[in-house]
Design a protein around this motif. Sequence first.
Motif: not given
Length: 320
Positions: A121-130
């Motif tokens: 993944i890329g350095p700024d990847y976020t996921f999931g609830k909130n």
Amino acid sequence: MLLVESLDRISTPFQNAVVTIGNFDGVHKGHQALLKQVISKAEKISGTSVALTFEPHPLRALGIDTPPVITRHDQKMELLDASGIDVVMCLPFDKAFAAIPAREFIEKILVEKIGMKAIIIGPDYTFGKNRTGNIALLREQGPILGFETIVADWIKDPASRTHRISSTRIRQIVMDGQVEQARQFLGRHYQIRGKVVKGRSRGGSQLGFPTANIKLHDELCPKFGVYAVTVETIHGNFMGVANIGYSPTFDDHIFTIEVHILDFDQDIYGTRIRVNMVARLRDEKKFADIRELSDQIRKDINTAKEILLKNGSVEDRHIS
């Protein structure tokens, strides 16, 4: 490429899945480098390369305004297929999916359902609830659940040491009419797609240059003006000149995308065409009369021919 559009279609996990996740809007050079890294890693562990994306865009599914997309769904799937990835999972995104906690998403979906052994993944990847899931959580859970987390480097803009190639930047470049620069970031010409519809019947009868009028399917429209283009049709690929805007000489204030296809006389009403934006020739301009406009169109055609022949843009392909 195997296209999976529902988690229910996965009966058994993929073998040693190497996963990347994203919207992949534009499938630009940054995305292409990431996908190559996923494919390479999968080959090393005798695994399956998997790209996970969503439809509609997650923010749109949550009712949040988003900018126009660079590539609509059909083109994005074609480009992901061309990347050589083994599996594309294009999952429906809704509020229920958005509510899945990050830890549950990792364990139940990525590991147990998909069979993930590595994620890139890329350095700024976020996921999931909130959006509570991040690289730190993946690195924490990796040793526990048996997968490796790899953070891919940004792909830099070749003309800049500070900017990276991003969908946001490409979107702005296209809206500014800088289609030649967009090609450097996309690895191909920016393309608009649409159905040929009946226009105002003035191109051939009044100007002497018949045009295909497009009902735009893509959301991202280049800056108004005149462009050298190539056109993919059911009859093959041709050179052309496109006008995007309001045709101020006629003063009817109707937005149109009109394409004059060079050396072409087929009936393509009702069919879809693809227009590759090669170079911007000029702004729209209001001319004194139709004769003056016709003279300028003739000049535009000659300029477009020079650019396209020099560019080598026309390939022998057509829409099936």
